[in-house]
Design an enzyme around this catalytic site. Structure first.
Site: not given
Ligand code: MOS
Length: 753
Positions: A649, A653, A720
């Protein structure tokens, strides 16, 4: 990497095991329900009417024809809305920004194009939509500006602090060092605005439960955030509002702050004492939150050997006229590179749009990506391989704050990524690699993001039958939280996955912040572990009392919980089943709620150590110069993100982040017609995101980065980091292929022809 767990399996899983996400079956079979899929008796449908103008006021509505449509129940506007509070503080939320939060239907003022100005409520969606088209609006138009270049004339330094915003911290004398240095690079880089475009539209189904209570099924990243927001605005006691977001079809930050769809649906439900659903259209999704447009001016200087002497990194991003949305744009480059003289300035430029907001790696996706394009140019100016240049200027510490990291395995990411990519075969000169009629370019960039941790509570509940339930209000925004908490629970208590149910996304459950910032796995994982460990302690105590002492007199840390049993580590022949231990407690259920917060376990303070993830992205592009077409044929993304809970997973991401980064580089661009002040490419046909044909090989490497100090589980978070820097690596590869610098993203066909 393909462990499949069936409900019959007695095997528990461990942190670090790779397997499919636990909610996969529910999602692919359609059993997972999203906000607009919940039924309610007597449900009404709200259709949002969007402003045609970008600025001015509403003079009058002519509702005659709209109200004549059969099935129309009400048309909500500022003229007939229920009472709303006066003060801004009633409209703020957990992650709001300085300024006056937007209030739909509050008064006659229009502050941005496609602002919601009415909600047509009808017995059917079709009737609501039909009537909305027949609503006539008379406007008093005022001049607006949506053009970033024009807005730069009004730019200002943000004065109020936002909790996640830290202004860049200067060191040395960057101007003087720049003037004195022998090799220099100056460049201005640009990024267009981006829209999140999650697959699921923003939607809410507000179910009128009677007695003044409502259940709100909302597409949001924070059930309790929406609960508090609606309570504060519409006066429902918190106990009378339950917000559910059990499944979220992507959000990428667009669901962090409560959006106007849920506000309008709740307003209508309250006014009519009926259940109401509001779903935005794809076009309307281009009327609210977005990644701000950015301009970043970077000046770099080195000595003859390529050591950085000066960094000047100034950025401006757009904000609305009613709120100051700030991002950490300038800091990343200042943190990441060893250089004695560095400075940055951050300014905002106001435009007549809705307030921009967080979008996957807000600030870093912009600031690190553009900075890494400048670094590439600097390397070229000093005649060095861009990877060697980055190694030469490597900083072991957070160079901006002069703080050690809890861990930084970026060097390993450079090394392992370069090895896998075959970087050593790269020719230094641009335009020197060709294949058939295509130019070939190889580019590299660095990525960087925060490893955050947020106070989060979780409850674990184990039954005598052996079923374990984990519950926390935090949501799974598609990132894998169901899997993460189930996996942590399985490892901690030895309960097989098939016997574990995770309940997420419900404001009734133990407190959790919005799911964002890549802190979810570390935070909800830690809370889950704490709660499960409390149960494990009780089971251990009870097991010691079992007749015949099958475990002997062992301490808690001398046993392990695995595959449904408690086993003595030193003598695996001695064990009891969890069922036997449960029976020994004499209880039908063991339940524990725990809160994980900063400082738990071996976590160190962020005052003393910087906590960040890093990545090295290597990209191959092939450019057809005759057609201006760029193909990203290979990506290797090497990530240093601490302990990886589930490599499968986790890889997903990073894949998603890299794909989004390719979109930033080549496709994504909010295009505004400044005469109208409106985003014109407001559909997936015209706002381009990468499709399958745009994506080729993407390899993900997780480098070894043990870090017991960053968070209780040693987890840094992955949602992210995959996007950060990726577009820079693509742009750098395009330069290496063509010899022409592209400083404005996205690099569309017209720019290459
Ligand atoms: Mo994120 S931009 O903190 O969903």
């Amino acid at each position: 990497m393909n462990t499949t767990t069936t409900s019959e399996s007695t095997r528990s899983v461990r942190i670090g095991d790779a397997f499919n996400r636990v909610d996969g079956l529910e999602k692919v079979t359609g059993r997972a329900r999203y906000a607009a899929e919940y039924a309610a008796s007597g449900l009404l449908y709200g259709w949002v009417v969007s402003s045609d103008i970008a600025k001015g006021r509403i003079v009058a509505f002519d509702e005659t024809r709209a109200r004549a449509v059969p099935g129309v129940v009400e048309i909500l506007t500022h003229a007939n809305r229920p009472h709303l509070p006066l003060r801004d503080s009633n409209y703020t939320d957990e992650v709001s920004v300085p300024g006056s939060p937007f209030r739909a239907l509050y008064d006659d003022k229009i502050a941005f194009s496609a602002q919601p100005i009415a909600l047509v409520v009808a017995e059917s969606l079709e009737a609501a939509r039909d009537a909305a088209a027949l609503l006539r609006v008379e406007y008093d138009v005022e001049p607006h500006n949506t053009d970033f270049d024009a807005a730069m004339r009004e730019k200002f330094e943000p004065s109020k602090k936002r909790s996640t915003f830290a202004p860049p911290k200067p060191r040395g004398d960057a101007k003087a060092a720049f003037a004195a240095a022998p090799v220099k690079h100056v460049g201005a880089y640009r990024l267009s605005s981006h829209f999140h475009n999650p697959m699921e539209m923003h939607a809410a189904t507000v179910v009128w439960e009677g007695g003044g209570k409502i259940t709100v099924y909302d597409k949001t990243q924070g059930s309790q955030n929406v609960q508090a927001y609606l309570s504060s605005i519409f006066g429902f006691p918190k106990g009378d509002i339950r917000v559910v977001n059990a499944f979220v079809g992507g959000a990428f930050g667009s669901g962090l702050r409560p959006q106007y769809h849920v506000y309008l649906a709740t307003m209508a439900a309250k006014m009519l004492s009926r259940s109401v659903r509001v779903v935005l259209t794809r076009q309307q999704m281009f009327s609210h939150v977005h990644r701000p447009e950015a301009i970043q001016s970077v000046s770099l200087a080195t000595d003859e050997a390529g050591h950085l002497q000066a960094i000047l990194n100034d950025a401006t991003t757009t904000t609305s006229r009613f709120e100051n949305y700030m991002e950490v744009v300038c800091n990343w480059g200042l943190m990441n590179y060893a250089c004695e003289n560095a400075t940055g300035a951050y300014t905002l430029a106001p435009v007549d749009t809705y307030t921009p907001g967080d979008m996957r790696a807000p600030g870093a996706a912009t600031g690190m990506t553009l900075f890494e394009m400048a670094i590439d140019e600097m390397a070229h100016a000093v005649g060095q391989d861009p990877l060697e240049f980055r190694r030469l200027n490597y900083s072991e510490v957070d160079a901006m704050n002069d703080k050690p990291y809890t861990s930084k395995a970026l060097r390993e990411a450079y090394d392992e990524g370069a090895e896998r990519f075959g970087w050593s075969a790269r020719s230094l000169a641009p335009r020197s690699m060709k294949e058939g009629r295509e130019l070939v370019g190889w580019g590299v960039a660095t990525g960087m993001w925060d490893a955050m941790f947020m106070k989060t509570s979780a409850r674990a509940r184990l039954t005598a039958a052996g079923d374990l339930e984990i519950a926390t209000a935090g949501s799974d925004i598609g990132t894998g939280t169901y899997t993460v908490v189930s996996q942590v629970a399985s490892e901690t208590l030895g309960v097989p996955l098939g016997r574990i149910t995770a309940r997420l996304g419900d404001s009734d459950l133990p407190a959790s912040p919005v799911e964002g910032g890549s802190w979810g796995a570390a935070s909800s994982g830690a809370a889950t572990q704490l709660a499960c460990r409390r149960i494990a302690l009780k089971l251990h105590d009870a097991a010691l009392e079992i007749e015949g002492a099958p475990l002997g007199k062992v301490k808690f840390d001398e046993v392990e919980f695995r595959d449904g049993r408690i086993t003595v580590k030193a003598d695996p022949s001695r064990s009891v089943s969890l069922a036997e231990a449960m029976a020994a407690t004499g209880k039908a259920v063991l339940e524990e709620e725990q809160t994980a917060k900063s400082g738990v376990g071996d976590m160190v303070s962020s005052m003393t150590r910087a906590r960040n993830t890093h990545s090295a992205i290597f990209v191959e592009v092939k450019v057809d110069e005759d057609l201006g077409v760029v193909r990203v044929t290979r990506v290797v993304c090497a990530v240093a993100a601490g302990r990886i809970i589930n490599p499968k997973t986790a890889r997903s991401q990073i894949l998603g982040g890299v794909v989004m980064g390719i979109g930033m580089a080549l496709h994504e661009e909010g295009m505004t017609d400044h005469r109208l002040g409106r985003v014109m490419n407001h559909s997936l046909a015209e706002y381009h995101i990468p499709v399958n044909a745009d994506i080729d090989s993407i390899e993900v490497i997780f480098v070894n980065e043990p870090d017991p100090n960053v968070t209780p589980l040693g987890v840094k978070g992955l949602g992210e980091i995959g996007i950060v820097g990726t577009a820079g690596a693509v742009a750098n590869a395009i330069w290496h292929a063509t010899g022409k610098r592209q400083r404005s993203l996205p690099v569309t066909i017209d720019k290459l022809l």
